[in-house]
Design a protein around this motif. Structure first.
Motif, PDB file in Angstrom:
ATOM      1  N   VAL A  47       0.828  -1.199   0.000  1.00  0.00           N
ATOM      2  CA  VAL A  47       0.000   0.000   0.000  1.00  0.00           C
ATOM      3  C   VAL A  47       0.869   1.258   0.000  1.00  0.00           C
ATOM      4  CG1 VAL A  47      -1.734   1.325   1.264  1.00  0.00           C
ATOM      5  CG2 VAL A  47      -1.899  -1.170   1.194  1.00  0.00           C
ATOM      6  N   ALA A  48       1.732   1.398   1.010  1.00  0.00           N
ATOM      7  CA  ALA A  48       2.557   2.606   1.120  1.00  0.00           C
ATOM      8  C   ALA A  48       3.718   2.362   2.066  1.00  0.00           C
ATOM      9  CB  ALA A  48       1.730   3.785   1.618  1.00  0.00           C
ATOM     10  N   GLY A  58       6.419   6.192  -0.646  1.00  0.00           N
ATOM     11  CA  GLY A  58       6.020   5.570  -1.907  1.00  0.00           C
ATOM     12  C   GLY A  58       4.634   4.978  -1.748  1.00  0.00           C
ATOM     13  N   TYR A  59       3.860   4.968  -2.826  1.00  0.00           N
ATOM     14  CA  TYR A  59       2.474   4.509  -2.769  1.00  0.00           C
ATOM     15  C   TYR A  59       2.163   3.570  -3.922  1.00  0.00           C
ATOM     16  CZ  TYR A  59       1.722   8.383   0.484  1.00  0.00           C
ATOM     17  OH  TYR A  59       1.785   9.243   1.551  1.00  0.00           O
ATOM     18  N   ALA A  60       1.240   2.677  -3.666  1.00  0.00           N
ATOM     19  CA  ALA A  60       0.672   1.890  -4.749  1.00  0.00           C
ATOM     20  C   ALA A  60      -0.184   2.810  -5.604  1.00  0.00           C
ATOM     21  CB  ALA A  60      -0.171   0.749  -4.180  1.00  0.00           C
ATOM     22  N   GLU A  61      -0.234   2.528  -6.896  1.00  0.00           N
ATOM     23  CA  GLU A  61      -1.011   3.371  -7.807  1.00  0.00           C
ATOM     24  C   GLU A  61      -2.487   3.419  -7.398  1.00  0.00           C
ATOM     25  OE1 GLU A  61       1.841   5.089  -9.780  1.00  0.00           O
ATOM     26  OE2 GLU A  61      -0.262   5.400 -10.347  1.00  0.00           O
ATOM     27  N   SER A  62      -2.978   2.332  -6.854  1.00  0.00           N
ATOM     28  CA  SER A  62      -4.396   2.238  -6.514  1.00  0.00           C
ATOM     29  C   SER A  62      -4.805   3.158  -5.368  1.00  0.00           C
ATOM     30  CB  SER A  62      -4.752   0.791  -6.164  1.00  0.00           C
ATOM     31  OG  SER A  62      -3.985   0.349  -5.060  1.00  0.00           O
ATOM     32  N   VAL A  63      -3.832   3.641  -4.579  1.00  0.00           N
ATOM     33  CA  VAL A  63      -4.173   4.492  -3.434  1.00  0.00           C
ATOM     34  C   VAL A  63      -3.583   5.892  -3.549  1.00  0.00           C
ATOM     35  CG1 VAL A  63      -4.258   2.437  -1.985  1.00  0.00           C
ATOM     36  CG2 VAL A  63      -2.204   3.869  -1.955  1.00  0.00           C
ATOM     37  N   LYS A  64      -2.757   6.107  -4.555  1.00  0.00           N
ATOM     38  CA  LYS A  64      -2.089   7.402  -4.703  1.00  0.00           C
ATOM     39  C   LYS A  64      -3.120   8.511  -4.826  1.00  0.00           C
ATOM     40  CE  LYS A  64       1.730   7.069  -6.929  1.00  0.00           C
ATOM     41  NZ  LYS A  64       2.735   6.952  -8.000  1.00  0.00           N
TER      42      LYS A  64
END
Length: 125
Positions: A47-48, A58-64
């Motif tokens: 996730v992050a 840093g973040y996953a694209e799905s939660v950015k």
């Protein structure tokens, strides 16, 4: 390092929650702290993360753009502020700690030696 996650619960679509992960042990500020999540019948996913020294994130694209990770080194706590929640965010959320210096590995569960017990987040539609 021992980790204790909290803050999960039931929320409606579009709502917000803040997860916390408290750590015991020495040198909390030297650990990269990361949140992963695992939905039913799915693999655990990144996730992050937030680095110890630089607080680089840093973040996953799905939660950015919806989730924000932060840390308080004095309180030895890492947070995950989750906004605009969606049903697909439903999962058990785990915090983890690592001292690896390899940035590219931080999105993999294999980089983490220490894990919290998980806290359930349920987003209703």
């Amino acid at each position: 390092v021992q980790l204790q996650a909290s803050g999960g619960g039931l929320v409606q679509t579009g709502g917000s929650l803040r997860l916390s992960c408290g750590a015991s042990g020495e040198a909390f500020n030297t650990y990269t702290m990361t949140w992963f999540r695992q939905a039913p019948e799915k693999e655990r996913e990144f996730v992050a993360y937030i680095r110890g020294g630089s607080s680089h994130t840093g973040y996953a694209e799905s939660v950015k753009g919806r989730f924000t990770i932060s840390r308080d080194n004095v309180k030895r706590t890492v947070y995950l502020q989750m906004n605009s929640l969606k049903p697909e965010d439903t999962a058990v959320y785990y915090c983890a700690a690592s001292r690896t210096a390899i940035l590219s590995s931080l999105r993999s569960t294999t980089a983490y030696a220490y894990w919290g017990q998980g806290t359930l987040v349920t987003v209703s539609s």
